[in-house]
Design a protein around this motif. Structure first.
Motif, PDB file in Angstrom:
ATOM      1  N   VAL A 158       0.982  -1.107  -0.119  1.00  0.00           N
ATOM      2  CA  VAL A 158       0.243  -0.170  -0.461  1.00  0.00           C
ATOM      3  C   VAL A 158       0.514   1.279   0.311  1.00  0.00           C
ATOM      4  CG1 VAL A 158      -2.012   1.591   1.572  1.00  0.00           C
ATOM      5  CG2 VAL A 158      -1.825  -1.453   1.437  1.00  0.00           C
ATOM      6  N   ALA A 159       1.965   1.560   0.740  1.00  0.00           N
ATOM      7  CA  ALA A 159       2.483   2.359   1.110  1.00  0.00           C
ATOM      8  C   ALA A 159       3.594   2.772  -0.247  1.00  0.00           C
ATOM      9  CB  ALA A 159       3.425   2.396   1.662  1.00  0.00           C
ATOM     10  N   LEU A 160       3.715   1.635  -1.062  1.00  0.00           N
ATOM     11  CA  LEU A 160       4.227   1.344  -2.300  1.00  0.00           C
ATOM     12  C   LEU A 160       3.775   2.247  -3.605  1.00  0.00           C
ATOM     13  CD1 LEU A 160       6.643  -1.007  -3.267  1.00  0.00           C
ATOM     14  CD2 LEU A 160       7.505   1.472  -3.056  1.00  0.00           C
ATOM     15  N   ALA A 161       2.560   1.353  -3.440  1.00  0.00           N
ATOM     16  CA  ALA A 161       1.280   1.788  -4.353  1.00  0.00           C
ATOM     17  C   ALA A 161       0.979   3.846  -4.206  1.00  0.00           C
ATOM     18  CB  ALA A 161       0.846   1.033  -4.730  1.00  0.00           C
ATOM     19  N   ASP A 162       0.623   4.119  -3.325  1.00  0.00           N
ATOM     20  CA  ASP A 162       0.180   5.358  -2.589  1.00  0.00           C
ATOM     21  C   ASP A 162       1.650   6.305  -3.149  1.00  0.00           C
ATOM     22  OD1 ASP A 162      -1.131   6.766  -1.065  1.00  0.00           O
ATOM     23  OD2 ASP A 162       0.429   7.530   0.282  1.00  0.00           O
ATOM     24  N   ALA A 163       2.513   5.888  -2.998  1.00  0.00           N
ATOM     25  CA  ALA A 163       3.903   6.900  -3.172  1.00  0.00           C
ATOM     26  C   ALA A 163       4.143   7.574  -4.921  1.00  0.00           C
ATOM     27  CB  ALA A 163       4.841   6.124  -3.184  1.00  0.00           C
ATOM     28  N   THR A 164       3.086   6.119  -5.569  1.00  0.00           N
ATOM     29  CA  THR A 164       2.958   6.934  -7.037  1.00  0.00           C
ATOM     30  C   THR A 164       1.992   8.104  -7.262  1.00  0.00           C
ATOM     31  OG1 THR A 164       3.019   5.785  -9.239  1.00  0.00           O
ATOM     32  CG2 THR A 164       1.072   5.400  -8.339  1.00  0.00           C
ATOM     33  N   PHE A 165       1.169   8.248  -6.483  1.00  0.00           N
ATOM     34  CA  PHE A 165       0.411   9.377  -7.226  1.00  0.00           C
ATOM     35  C   PHE A 165       0.680  10.372  -5.895  1.00  0.00           C
ATOM     36  CE2 PHE A 165      -2.807   5.242  -7.401  1.00  0.00           C
ATOM     37  CZ  PHE A 165      -3.143   5.362  -8.183  1.00  0.00           C
ATOM     38  N   ASP A 166       1.161  10.369  -5.307  1.00  0.00           N
ATOM     39  CA  ASP A 166       2.234  11.767  -4.781  1.00  0.00           C
ATOM     40  C   ASP A 166       3.080  12.485  -6.459  1.00  0.00           C
ATOM     41  OD1 ASP A 166       2.263  11.661  -2.041  1.00  0.00           O
ATOM     42  OD2 ASP A 166       3.370  10.768  -1.914  1.00  0.00           O
ATOM     43  N   TYR A 167       3.581  11.366  -6.773  1.00  0.00           N
ATOM     44  CA  TYR A 167       4.445  12.306  -8.474  1.00  0.00           C
ATOM     45  C   TYR A 167       3.180  12.508  -9.811  1.00  0.00           C
ATOM     46  CZ  TYR A 167       7.753  12.676 -11.902  1.00  0.00           C
ATOM     47  OH  TYR A 167       8.378  13.153 -13.339  1.00  0.00           O
ATOM     48  N   THR A 168       2.478  11.242  -9.774  1.00  0.00           N
ATOM     49  CA  THR A 168       1.083  10.989 -10.891  1.00  0.00           C
ATOM     50  C   THR A 168       0.481  13.004 -10.768  1.00  0.00           C
ATOM     51  OG1 THR A 168      -0.276   9.422  -9.516  1.00  0.00           O
ATOM     52  CG2 THR A 168       1.796   9.111 -11.748  1.00  0.00           C
ATOM     53  N   GLY A 169       0.296  13.037  -9.318  1.00  0.00           N
ATOM     54  CA  GLY A 169      -0.904  13.842  -8.390  1.00  0.00           C
ATOM     55  C   GLY A 169      -0.104  14.840  -9.081  1.00  0.00           C
ATOM     56  N   VAL A 240       5.313   0.568  -9.466  1.00  0.00           N
ATOM     57  CA  VAL A 240       5.858   1.850  -9.105  1.00  0.00           C
ATOM     58  C   VAL A 240       7.157   1.522  -8.384  1.00  0.00           C
ATOM     59  CG1 VAL A 240       4.748   1.388  -6.575  1.00  0.00           C
ATOM     60  CG2 VAL A 240       5.703   4.214  -7.041  1.00  0.00           C
ATOM     61  N   THR A 241       8.216   2.662  -8.632  1.00  0.00           N
ATOM     62  CA  THR A 241       9.425   2.588  -7.143  1.00  0.00           C
ATOM     63  C   THR A 241       9.647   3.153  -6.749  1.00  0.00           C
ATOM     64  OG1 THR A 241      10.456   1.495  -9.679  1.00  0.00           O
ATOM     65  CG2 THR A 241      12.443   2.215  -7.883  1.00  0.00           C
ATOM     66  N   GLN A 242      10.758   2.939  -5.373  1.00  0.00           N
ATOM     67  CA  GLN A 242      10.405   4.402  -4.282  1.00  0.00           C
ATOM     68  C   GLN A 242      11.463   5.183  -4.967  1.00  0.00           C
ATOM     69  OE1 GLN A 242       9.884   4.149  -1.371  1.00  0.00           O
ATOM     70  NE2 GLN A 242      10.025   1.943  -0.279  1.00  0.00           N
TER      71      GLN A 242
END
Length: 306
Positions: A158-169, A240-242
């Motif tokens: 979940v933490a990894l999947a969530d992180a990708t939206f920080d950028y795509t947002g 997603v990559t860290q």
């Protein structure tokens, strides 16, 4: 919904000529009809659907809360026909109470340059694309450990999947404040079952990248067959990559493994959704052998349609 047979035939011929990989154009969708005529008197038609989503609906991850979706049928009239239908849509929306969290959307074959001209002229941008890959699986990348994820990996996933939206947002659809909550149920279910598969790339016991995938059968009459040629496809849902590990080869190694596994599961081709406006994804996926088949053109809010 019925449209004139010559127009539907011209619509299908257009798709076949634009891209040989496109499946036969689907029958007209249900919805509100918009009609117009070219200077030469050729009728063009659009079908309009409205979709509303609430805060807890998963489509809110990528969609506006109030979405007007146009299905154009302009046959061989090219830019003129597409322009007329977008003008009709703008007229239809005049006086409509569209808020900030709204959008006008058109999903269209990526290689139709004549339509692209009209989309750009009316203020739409390419926010999402369906990319397809038809190449054989690549050779393994032995330096990175890749394994199937399970229930114990839920917090990491979940933490990894969530992180990708920080950028795509920043470069695509705006990030929702409840993104992790929307992602959670689907990931928990995937991790609890053998299918659909979730893979993790690791180094020194630490997760560096994640891929959430599935197998999809495009068969006559189902939704997948409206977008893809018939057959068993591998679907790359979320990769997603860290953030601190991007560019180090973890995503490439992970996808080499994923492509082989999807192929082993019967998929001869794979597809995914990516953001053409994302300067990382648009380069990475093209290098992985993907090319756009469909592009989702969008303007937010809906009132910004020109």
């Amino acid at each position: 919904m019925d449209i004139a047979e010559p127009l539907l035939a011209a619509h299908r011929a257009r798709f076949a000529a634009v891209d040989a990989l496109l499946p036969p154009a689907a029958p007209p969708a249900d919805g509100e009809r918009l009609d117009a005529a070219t200077a030469a008197g050729t009728q063009v038609t659009g079908v309009l659907q409205r979709h509303r989503f609430g805060p807890g609906d998963v489509p809110m991850l990528w969609s506006a809360a109030d979405t007007w979706r146009l299905f154009p049928y302009f046959g061989d009239t090219g830019t003129e026909g597409a322009d007329l239908l977008l003008r009709s849509l703008k007229g239809r929306l005049e006086g409509e109470p569209t808020g900030e969290d709204s959008a006008c959307v058109v999903l269209w074959p990526s290689r139709d340059a004549e339509a692209i001209r009209a989309f750009l002229d009316h203020g739409l941008v390419p926010l999402s694309a369906i990319g397809v890959r038809t190449a054989p699986p690549p050779e393994p990348e032995p330096a990175v450990t890749v394994r199937r994820a399970g229930p114990a990996d839920y917090a990491t996933a979940v933490a990894l999947a969530d992180a990708t939206f920080d950028y795509t947002g920043l470069v695509a659809a705006p990030r929702r404040p409840n993104t992790a909550e929307l992602l959670g149920p689907g990931l928990r279910a995937a991790l609890a079952e053998a299918e659909p598969p979730v893979w993790l790339a690791e180094e020194d016991g630490e997760a560096r990248a994640l891929a959430h995938c599935a197998w999809v059968d495009a068969a006559p009459g189902n939704e997948a067959a409206e977008l893809l040629p018939p057959g068993r496809w591998g679907y790359v849902n979320n990769v997603v990559t860290q953030p601190g590990d991007r560019g180090a080869g973890f995503g490439r190694a992970l996808m080499a493994h994923v492509h082989r596994e999807l192929h082993r599961g019967g998929a001869t081709r794979t597809y995914l959704y990516y953001n053409p406006t994302n300067p990382l994804a648009s380069v990475f996926w093209h290098r992985q052998g993907y090319r756009p088949l469909w592009t989702s053109w969008e303007v937010r809010p809906a009132s910004a349609l020109r």
